[in-house]
Design an enzyme around this catalytic site. Structure first.
Site, PDB file in Angstrom:
ATOM      1  N   VAL A 192     -15.262 -24.053 -37.420  1.00  0.00           N
ATOM      2  CA  VAL A 192     -14.673 -25.388 -37.318  1.00  0.00           C
ATOM      3  C   VAL A 192     -13.200 -25.296 -36.924  1.00  0.00           C
ATOM      4  O   VAL A 192     -12.719 -26.068 -36.091  1.00  0.00           O
ATOM      5  CB  VAL A 192     -14.864 -26.190 -38.622  1.00  0.00           C
ATOM      6  CG1 VAL A 192     -14.173 -27.545 -38.536  1.00  0.00           C
ATOM      7  CG2 VAL A 192     -16.351 -26.366 -38.919  1.00  0.00           C
ATOM      8  N   CYS A 193     -12.484 -24.337 -37.469  1.00  0.00           N
ATOM      9  CA  CYS A 193     -11.073 -24.169 -37.112  1.00  0.00           C
ATOM     10  C   CYS A 193     -10.928 -23.826 -35.636  1.00  0.00           C
ATOM     11  O   CYS A 193     -10.034 -24.330 -34.954  1.00  0.00           O
ATOM     12  CB  CYS A 193     -10.422 -23.089 -37.966  1.00  0.00           C
ATOM     13  SG  CYS A 193     -10.316 -23.507 -39.719  1.00  0.00           S
ATOM     14  N   THR A 194     -11.816 -22.991 -35.137  1.00  0.00           N
ATOM     15  CA  THR A 194     -11.771 -22.636 -33.727  1.00  0.00           C
ATOM     16  C   THR A 194     -12.022 -23.876 -32.868  1.00  0.00           C
ATOM     17  O   THR A 194     -11.282 -24.142 -31.910  1.00  0.00           O
ATOM     18  CB  THR A 194     -12.797 -21.529 -33.419  1.00  0.00           C
ATOM     19  OG1 THR A 194     -12.477 -20.377 -34.223  1.00  0.00           O
ATOM     20  CG2 THR A 194     -12.761 -21.150 -31.945  1.00  0.00           C
TER      21      THR A 194
END
Length: 159
Positions: free
Chosen positions: A52-54
């Protein structure tokens, strides 16, 4: 600490950070007060190279030229160290600064720390005057504001 209210002074800080451009890593100190006069987007994210951060930071990377055209700077902030940030930036082709808040002081100052989990995925837009102008604080870790939403907030500041 509580999440700062919109219209209040953004909590000041200086953090170590790094940026990868043209294949070269450059380390530096990033001080919020030094950015007065232009909008700043702070994107707090839980961890380097997580799915999700990516997705979140890559979506901001795609809009980075639009943010720059509006005079805004974008900083990613997480608790990992600079070497982890470098690997993440290289793997995801990120060209904006990733700041390291290993102590968690800035994460706490912005009220986004979650004991046992790290931090809430959050975005703060700080105006040219150093005041917090918009915020999105996630309750769970998978949602994040779209780059277009953030850009619209910046556009309101620079009109």
């Amino acid at each position: 600490m509580a999440i700062p209210e919109t219209g209040s002074a953004a909590p000041g800080f200086t953090l170590p950070g790094m940026i990868v451009r043209d294949g070269l890593r450059t380390d530096g100190e990033y001080t919020l007060a030094a950015e007065v006069g232009r909008p700043v987007v702070l994107a707090f994210y839980p961890g380097d190279a997580t799915p999700v951060c990516t997705a979140q930071l890559c979506s901001y990377q795609q809009e980075l030229d639009d943010f720059r055209d509006l005079g805004a700077v974008v900083w990613g902030i997480s608790p990992q160290g600079l070497d982890s940030h470098e690997d993440f930036a290289r793997d995801a082709s990120l060209t904006f600064p990733l700041l390291s808040d290993v102590s968690g002081d800035v994460i706490r100052a912005y009220g986004v720390r979650v004991p046992g989990l790290g931090l809430r995925r959050s975005v703060f837009v700080i105006g040219q005057d150093g005041l917090l102008r918009w915020r999105h604080v996630g309750l769970v870790g998978v949602r994040f504001p779209r780059a277009e939403t953030i850009r619209a907030q910046i556009e309101q500041l620079v009109e």
